[in-house]
Design a protein around this motif. Structure first.
Motif, short mmCIF file in Angstrom:
data_model
loop_
_atom_site.label_atom_id
_atom_site.label_comp_id
_atom_site.label_asym_id
_atom_site.label_seq_id
_atom_site.Cartn_x
_atom_site.Cartn_y
_atom_site.Cartn_z
N ARG A 16 0.83 -1.21 0.00
CA ARG A 16 0.00 0.00 0.00
C ARG A 16 0.86 1.25 0.00
O ARG A 16 0.52 2.25 -0.64
N GLN A 50 -3.98 2.96 5.74
CA GLN A 50 -3.95 1.52 6.00
C GLN A 50 -2.54 1.04 6.20
O GLN A 50 -2.26 0.23 7.09
N ASP A 93 -1.30 2.10 9.65
CA ASP A 93 -1.94 1.30 10.69
C ASP A 93 -1.25 -0.05 10.83
O ASP A 93 -0.94 -0.51 11.93
N GLU A 94 -1.03 -0.67 9.67
CA GLU A 94 -0.46 -2.01 9.72
C GLU A 94 0.99 -2.00 10.17
O GLU A 94 1.43 -2.88 10.92
N ARG A 102 -10.66 -6.81 0.64
CA ARG A 102 -9.76 -5.89 1.32
C ARG A 102 -9.27 -4.78 0.40
O ARG A 102 -8.71 -3.80 0.85
#
Lengths: 646, 781
Positions: free
Chosen positions: A547, A575, A578-579, B417
């Protein structure tokens, strides 16, 4: 094998108490040689290999020619000398356990010879199966010479490819033999061995010349799934035909008595008959299963192989579900090493998909569960996790220490514990890479590649190549990295390593992107092609990386404007960050927050910008002082964990 | 054949291929888009498939009234709309391969799938494939990994002992699953269907429903006022998706109601009649890759759930039958026990026999006389055979199906997702994750069931072995040849299995709410597993297999409903065009208004990939003031963004007056904006065979007049055009007379260049539109 598993059908019992009884018997009836064998089995069960070896030898010394076994795998027993080969078989397996492949092979070869002489077919089949396991687990170099001499004397060139070919022939031979003898269990275990082989090896036609020879060099997952794993399950319904008396009288009574305190066990012995109560029907399900434990073990291990296969092929959900099937349905029947393995798999899964916090708390439970015996698997897992986390946190000193620890676990012999050795040096290279010592890292990786090549470990090769590409990328030499990434990609394709392929694509996209912004579109296309795999089956790290790169690609693309469509970049960055935060991967998280702050800045959203830059600062600080974090780590600092282990 | 002498000096267009009698009147006829095959529906609702040479391939009668029919774009299947709202797909491919021997294959025309998506008769179908032109832009191609990793998906298990007629049906279904599910090679296509109640349904590949809209729900703002218009009593006549799948033209009859924002004013009926509607379906065009992926995975998953459902019911039935015969055999023991005035149960008697305490006369009599050795063997064979059969079904059908479902669900989770792409089409992350969990639980449950089944089977055979031994002993015969038994297992059997049946309870769908008792150890283990990443819902241990399946299925339904509703919401109305008024009574089928919609590549414009739409319809005589006999052609109804940007409205129409003495029986748009008209002579006396003619006119050369898009109240567009209507001259066009009175339908194939005309007196005539007759005549001369 069968003997051993028969023996294990009973419940577990304390080693010492049993030994006292055995010794007493030995004293009272010295002519009863079976006691030694029983002792050998006891030792084996408790993983006391030295004691086992000693007792096995003793048994041989006393009983050769006299007889002592009367539970042989064959229903039709011929009196006489047949025990010798069975003993040899046991000895060979023990030697194998100790990591003396040469001696083991010698013994097994002898066992083959004797059982051929005695025309003891089933023993021959078992021996062959053992040789297969032995040779597939040991690398090629140590055994190929031996195999060459014992099976085809003309072949002295021990190239690894040739060795694999031979192993394949051997596996097929063993399978055929077992099938013709209708030894269902052996068939199943041979199929499993075959599945393991097919999983990692390209199917080559044995005779490949002529115009019609197929040139498709790929692994064949369909056969693994269909012929090997699914047919292995048939064992559950077929074992009955192999030999009717598999259950020992009395085993159930023991179980009932043991379970008397529990309502389920008591229901058998209780006096009232419970006629017609339908709720009672399900008490049946709660009864100890009458299926022999060895059968359950085999079927269960087929699920383990499945889980491993899906880890390799890349289906996170199936890998997890298969592990869970094993853990739910077969844990009671499995050997403790299998049980430890499945827990290790689950914890690994947790670590990659939910971060270290859950994984470590699960690990703690697992450590309490598996105390002495299967420590190696759990220990290995712990080192892996710790190393991974240290790398992410940027605590390189600790990481280096940990991967040295890992290397120590492997046996010093050449050709033994190859997987572990490769893993250790892979981690070493990654640590060096994180420390920005590119030259050393690439040296380690190169030698690793040579090692994999020598032992024909193609699957590992693919990941080593990817590592090399990564090293070149980090060192700023993207052009050099490209061929490595592409090579890795083609390896992955022919071995059906979909997940690795996806991560190779991500690396490739990174490489293209680092070649210049005019390649951003190409990188993005590559990335999007890999997205279904990455998002569906990739771990947190891979997902976050993909990402982040996606966001970078968008930002680099000339005809993309942040002001017009900021959501797509911000979403990706959010995202990703966050990960990365879950993983405590400070370096990358900082990068994500940095980009986020830049985007917000451009959009003029100052509040969000400040927030992002604060997070950026936090991660940079954490990266600079990795020690602090370790110290505030719950209750068990890493240093302590290491000490405890030693 | 040619009777009309006046035509012989001209070139007679449209070579007549043949003129054959037909058994019954045809109400629908459609040419295959790829091959020279004609599918017809007769008045008595039989589907017939004929070759170009009129050789019949097969006939089937679905048993319900057929209201519409269309071909799949690849020409390998037909979709049939039925009166009860069902759409069923029939295979034609299987029969085609039997080229020389038609009708030899009974499987031809077999039902592939039926989907009840409507509640009213499905009156029109349109199956459109994404055009190749659009394929270049988006290079994202996804791979379906399943065939690489799994052997072909399991099929529905066969019910043993079922008579052939039913069995052959099962047999047919087997291939169909594979054929339909394997959609990865297909180009993306959408089947669109409209019904009498104004609903329009969309399904991808004809199997995966993806959207449903109702024209009644739409409201169209009236320009220059705060009023909106909506519809009542709408009934769809025709639907046609554009080639890029981005727009849908709907023709329907209905009442246009005008309502204001203020609630006080009563709604006013603005006009009832025929209307055209353009719907924006651009979500299909723009998200086709995502939809393709979703439909492929989801429809496969649905197939496999069917396999599981069938497996469960087959197993349940077989096991129940076997166990029933077992208990029937043993029920006489009860009566014997009471006859001997014993106060005990069969289990107790057997137990005492096992213990060797005593052999009660009842048991003795039962074993030796009633049951006997042969009886035991027979029951044993029956029950153990059923057990083995059940295990086979689990191995070959249930378990593989559950495994592939879990795999495919995992793939879908990956897609879900990818929010930026898949959230738009309604693939919800949490719902899919939940469904994935459920599919995992199903796998565990199958494994648990297998263990129960295996041990039950083993216990039964152990029990029968013991009985045999007992009988031998009681009869004082040698018993050493018999298989050994385990007495403890006999105890367990008598205790838990003699008059209880855990296998049935796990399988029986009627007992799903019955909680299963799990043993504490397993329970504990599963609870422990939660922190290792196991299923957080540990209650699944208490569910039966059938219950687990139900829950899995409902979780799938929930997950797939989300895309359905999301897509349905994204389809909205763009424009409404009232065409002509109709008498308020609903039309009976006898005077169906012939109409046709087609899209043509607009070559007048420089840019490629620009399609223009033509709507062609007969205007009923009573709709216009002068009772004239007209057909109307409207073009440019569809909104083209490019045209709108250039600032000119493309909507144009023309009214074409029929030559005197003829009225239009049917019409159809053909290639290159041509219209094929089928005209009937009006002056026929009932005795004469009648005369008719077929002609082709070039529509784009007609004097089209621009029509304003704005909806001004109660003004039918066709009324404007009445003054400027063009007259059709029979002399200048390609025309061919037909010596019969003709009826609808007229089946024209633009791709094959053929037309089939049906005469009122049960004849079918096939013409080749591209060839002229005179060549043949010359050779004859």
């Amino acid at each position: 094998m069968q003997l051993r598993s028969n023996f294990m059908d009973g419940c577990s019992f304390p080693l010492n108490g049993f030994e006292v009884i055995l010794n007493r018997i030995k004293k009272l009836a010295p002519e009863l040689h079976r006691v030694h064998f029983l002792h050998y089995l006891t030792c084996l069960y408790h993983d006391d290999y030295f004691g086992a070896l000693e007792n096995l030898r003793r048994f041989f010394d006393y009983s050769v020619g006299i007889g002592g076994f009367d539970i042989t795998p064959v229903p039709s027993r011929s009196k006489g000398f047949e025990r010798y080969e069975t003993g040899l078989l046991c000895l060979g397996m023990l030697q194998f356990h100790f990591g003396h492949p040469k001696q083991a092979l010698e013994v097994l070869t002898e066992a083959v010879r004797v059982s051929q002489q005695q025309s003891n077919d089933s023993c021959l089949a078992y021996t062959l199966a053992t040789i297969c396991t032995l040779s597939s687990e040991m690398g090629s170099s140590s055994t190929s010479g031996m195999l060459g001499t014992s099976y085809s004397p003309t072949a002295t060139i021990g190239t690894s490819l040739y060795f694999k070919q031979q192993l394949f022939v051997l596996l097929r031979e063993a399978l055929k033999r077992a099938e013709s003898l209708k030894l269902k269990r052996l068939v199943a275990s041979n199929r499993l061995a075959m599945a393991k082989f097919d999983l990692m090896n390209v199917q080559r036609p044995l005779l490949s010349f002529g115009p019609k020879a197929s040139m498709k060099l790929r692994t064949c997952p369909v056969t693994v799934c269909k012929q090997e794993l699914r047919s292995c399950l048939h064992l559950v319904s077929e074992y009955g035909s192999e030999s009717p008396t598999m259950t020992i009288e009395g085993a159930f009574s023991t179980a009932w008595l043991n379970n008397l305190r529990r309502p389920m066990g008591a229901s058998v012995l209780s006096l009232d008959n419970g006629v017609g109560e339908s709720s009672n029907a399900f008490q049946f399900c709660a009864q100890p299963s009458s299926i022999p434990r060895s059968v359950l073990q085999l079927v269960g291990s087929s699920y383990l192989v499945r889980a491993t296969a899906w880890e390799i092929y890349g289906s996170a959900s199936l890998a997890r579900v298969n592990s869970l099937v094993f853990a739910t349905c077969y844990l009671d029947a499995s050997s403790s090493s299998d049980a430890a393995l499945v827990h290790a798999k689950l914890i690994q899964h947790l670590a990659t998909f939910q971060g270290y916090k859950d994984a470590f708390s699960a690990l703690k439970v697992a450590e309490q569960k598996f105390l002495s015996i299967s420590r190696p698997v759990i220990l290995l897992l712990k080192l892996q996790l710790l190393h991974e986390r240290a790398l992410h946190r940027g605590n390189l000193k600790l990481a280096l220490q940990l991967c040295n620890e890992l290397g120590v676990l492997a046996s010093p012999f050449n050709g033994v514990d190859n997987q572990l050795k490769i893993e250790a040096s892979m981690r070493h290279a990654r640590t060096l890479l994180a420390a920005k010592q590119y030259r050393q890292a690439s040296e380690v990786a190169q030698s690793l590649f040579c090692l994999c090549y020598q032992f024909n470990m193609q699957v590992e090769n693919a990941s080593v190549l990817l590592l090399l590409a990564e090293i070149h990328k980090k060192s700023g030499n993207a052009v050099l990295g490209l061929p490595y990434a592409l090579a890795s990609l083609s390896f992955c394709q022919s071995f059906n390593l979909d997940l690795l392929e996806a991560s190779a694509k991500v690396t490739l996209a990174e490489l293209w992107l680092s070649l210049g912004t005019n390649h951003a579109k190409r990188a993005l296309t590559l990335l999007h092609g890999a997205f279904p795999m990455v998002l569906g089956h990739g771990g947190l790290e891979l997902r976050a990386r993909a990402r982040l790169i996606e966001a970078q690609c968008y930002l680099c693309e000339p005809n993309y404007s942040v002001v017009e469509d900021s959501e797509i970049v911000l979403d990706a960055l959010k995202q990703a960050s966050d990960e990365f935060e879950v993983l405590e991967y400070h370096e990358m998280a900082a990068e994500a927050f940095y980009l986020m702050a830049m985007v917000y800045n451009k959009l003029g959203q100052l509040e969000e910008r400040e927030e992002a830059s604060d997070s950026f600062k936090k991660h940079i600080l954490a990266l600079e002082n990795p020690q602090e974090e370790e110290e505030e780590d719950e209750d068990e600092p890493v240093s302590e964990m290491l000490v405890e282990k030693n | 054949m040619e009777t009309d002498a006046s035509d012989s000096e001209h070139v007679v267009p449209f070579q007549l291929q043949f003129d054959k009698p037909i058994a019954s009147q045809v109400k629908i006829a459609e040419w295959n888009p790829e091959k020279d095959l004609l599918a017809m529906v007769t008045e008595d609702s039989k589907i017939m498939l004929h070759r170009f040479n009129w050789q019949r391939l097969w006939t089937i009668s679905p048993g319900k009234s057929i209201t519409s029919l269309c071909w799949r774009p690849d020409g390998k299947a037909i979709a049939v709309g039925l009166e009860d709202g069902t759409i069923s797909l029939h295979d034609v491919e299987a029969s085609i391969s039997f080229t020389s021997l038609p009708c030899i294959n009974n499987a031809s025309g077999k039902l592939l799938r039926s989907l009840k998506s409507h509640t009213a008769p499905v009156v029109c179908l349109n199956w459109e494939e994404e055009s190749e032109l659009n394929n270049t832009g988006n290079s994202l191609v996804f791979e379906d990994r399943t065939p690489r990793f799994f052997p072909p998906a399991p099929r529905v298990p066969r019910t043993p002992g079922v008579v052939t007629s039913d069995a052959s049906f099962m047999d047919d279904n087997e291939d169909s699953y594979r054929q339909l599910s394997n959609s990865s090679y297909q180009r993306f296509n959408i089947l669109c269907s409209g019904d009498k109640d104004g609903s329009i349904c969309f399904s991808i590949f004809g199997i995966f429903p993806i959207g449903k809209v109702n024209v009644h729900k739409f409201s169209v703002p009236v320009s220059n006022s705060d009023k909106t218009q909506h519809l009542l009593n709408a009934s769809i006549y025709k639907v046609a998706l554009s080639k890029d799948l981005c727009q849908l033209i709907v023709l329907f009859s209905g009442d246009l109601i005008e309502s204001t924002a203020a609630a006080s004013e009563a709604d006013k009926v603005a006009g009832c009649g025929m209307h055209g509607l353009v719907l924006d379906t651009s979500v299909f065009g723009k998200r086709k890759n995502e939809l393709h992926q979703l439909a492929q995975q989801a429809s496969n998953i649905e197939d496999l759930t069917e396999v599981i459902r069938a497996s469960l019911s087959v197993m349940s039935k077989q096991w129940t039958d076997a166990v029933q015969s077992f208990s029937q055999k043993f029920v006489s023991l009860d009566t014997l026990i009471t006859d001997h005035a014993l106060d005990s149960s069969p289990q107790e008697e057997f137990l005492s026999l096992l213990g060797g305490a005593r052999t009660s006369p009842a048991v003795h009599q039962f074993l030796v006389n009633t049951l006997g050795e042969a009886g035991v063997k027979r029951v044993s064979k029956l029950v153990c055979g059923a057990g083995k059969e059940l295990q086979r079904v689990v191995h070959d059908h249930l378990q593989p199906a559950a495994e592939i479902i879990a795999f495919r669900m995992g793939e879908l989770r990956g897609l879900s997702r990818w929010r930026s792409r898949f959230q738009v089409i309604g693939l919800d992350e949490t719902l899919v994750a939940h469904a994935t969990e459920k599919s995992g639980m199903m796998l565990v449950q199958v494994e648990r069931f297998m263990r129960v089944l295996t041990s039950v089977e083993q216990q039964f055979s152990n029990f029968f072995n013991w009985l045999l031994k007992c009988i031998k002993l009681l009869m004082q015969e040698p018993s050493d040849q018999l298989l050994p038994y385990n007495s403890e297992l006999v105890v367990i059997f008598l205790k838990f299995l003699y008059n209880q049946d855990p296998v049935r309870e796990l399988l029986d769908p009627s007992e799903v709410d019955h909680p299963v008792q799990a043993d504490l150890e397993t329970m504990q283990r599963v609870c422990d597993l939660v922190q290792f990443g196991g299923f957080s819902d540990t209650e699944y241990l208490r569910r039966t297999l059938a219950k687990e399946f139900q829950q899995m299925e409902s979780s799938f339904k929930e997950a797939f409903l989300m895309p359905f509703t999301t897509i349905s919401r994204k389809i909205h109305v763009v424009d409404l065009l009232p065409l002509f008024p109709l008498p308020s009574l609903p039309l009976s089928r006898s005077n169906v208004i012939p109409m046709s919609i087609s899209y043509y590549e607009d070559d007048s414009e420089a840019n490629e990939n620009n399609f223009n739409d033509y709507i062609c319809f007969r205007v009923p005589a009573e709709s216009l003031s002068d009772d004239g006999n007209y057909i109307g052609i409207v073009r440019g109804f569809m909104h083209d963004q490019r045209n709108l940007k250039r600032g000119y409205s493309t909507l144009e129409a023309v009214l074409l007056s029929m030559p005197a003495g003829y009225n239009c029986a049917d019409l159809s748009l053909y290639k290159d904006t041509q219209v094929v008209l089928l005209l009937n002579g009006m002056t026929n006396a009932p005795e004469t065979p009648g005369d008719a003619c077929m002609m082709i006119i070039q529509a784009n050369e007609l004097p089209f007049a621009p029509v304003s898009r704005s909806i001004d109240l109660s003004l039918w567009k066709m009324h404007h055009l009445q003054d400027s209507s063009a007259c059709l001259q029979t002399e200048n066009e390609k025309i061919r007379s037909i010596p019969y009175s003709v009826v609808a339908p007229l089946a024209v194939s633009a791709t094959r260049g053929v037309a089939c005309v049906f005469a009122a007196r049960r004849r079918a005539l096939v013409y080749i539109l591209e060839e002229d007759e005179d060549e043949v005549l010359e050779t004859e001369a």
